[in-house]
Design an enzyme around this catalytic site. Sequence first.
Site, PDB file in Angstrom:
ATOM      1  N   HIS A 109      -2.561 -13.344  -5.718  1.00 38.51           N
ATOM      2  CA  HIS A 109      -3.957 -13.738  -5.925  1.00 38.51           C
ATOM      3  C   HIS A 109      -4.227 -14.029  -7.398  1.00 38.51           C
ATOM      4  CE1 HIS A 109      -8.375 -13.642  -5.454  1.00 38.51           C
ATOM      5  NE2 HIS A 109      -8.358 -12.968  -6.596  1.00 38.51           N
ATOM      6  N   GLU A 110      -3.768 -13.150  -8.280  1.00 37.34           N
ATOM      7  CA  GLU A 110      -3.986 -13.364  -9.711  1.00 37.34           C
ATOM      8  C   GLU A 110      -3.239 -14.604 -10.205  1.00 37.34           C
ATOM      9  OE1 GLU A 110      -6.294 -11.863 -11.102  1.00 37.34           O
ATOM     10  OE2 GLU A 110      -6.569 -10.363  -9.534  1.00 37.34           O
TER      11      GLU A 110
END
Length: 227
Positions: free
Chosen positions: A90-91
């Site tokens: 996600h990051e």
Amino acid sequence: MLIPILILSVAAQIQVNGNFRRYSAVRNRRGLTGAQAAEAVLRTHGVTDVAIRPVRGSLTDHYDPRDNTIYLSETVYAADTVAAVGVAAHEAGHAVQYAEGYAPVRLRSAIVSVTNLSSQASMVLLFIGLFLYSQMLFGIGILLFSVTTFFQMVTLPVEFNASRRAMDTIEGQGLLDEEEARGAGRVLKAAAMTYVAALLTSLLQLLRFLLIFLGRGGGSDRRGGRR
């Protein structure tokens, strides 16, 4: 009106913590660490100039565009768990957004400084406006508060898009098997709900301030008429 949203906020945070703990105890079959998962997302999208570094704490994971670095927490960076892969991917999705010039993230970056100032000043002006019964100050406070609400509206597509990029890579590149990918998806969906709850809370607070403003304006008009 705020009570159901506050309950949703608490429930969303419990879900985030619960899902993260649950899938932090499940090691993925490939033995892929969070750092390796982030690298895979970057590589899939042709991004090669982003650093990946560990950071202290739990759930402190974030991408910092100022130094073009993905910071992964101690429970994610070197961990080969399902949760670590989901969070790290996600990051990395955020890093890809910046690299590709994703419009909502560019807009959010452009207004972040204004939003920080507006957030601090709005509550001061709202309080002073109420205390001094000043419609002008209270109205300016509402206007500044609306900037914060708008920022949260822009944040939603940014977060959902980062999760979509993460899951597309996880599934497309086979970083996790089908069952593990569902677990990672649950972690990301729970995190996304915290942003939804924050936006709904902000919208209801903005509506409350507007109703107070309109009610006070009507009261002033009636008093003026009696005079």
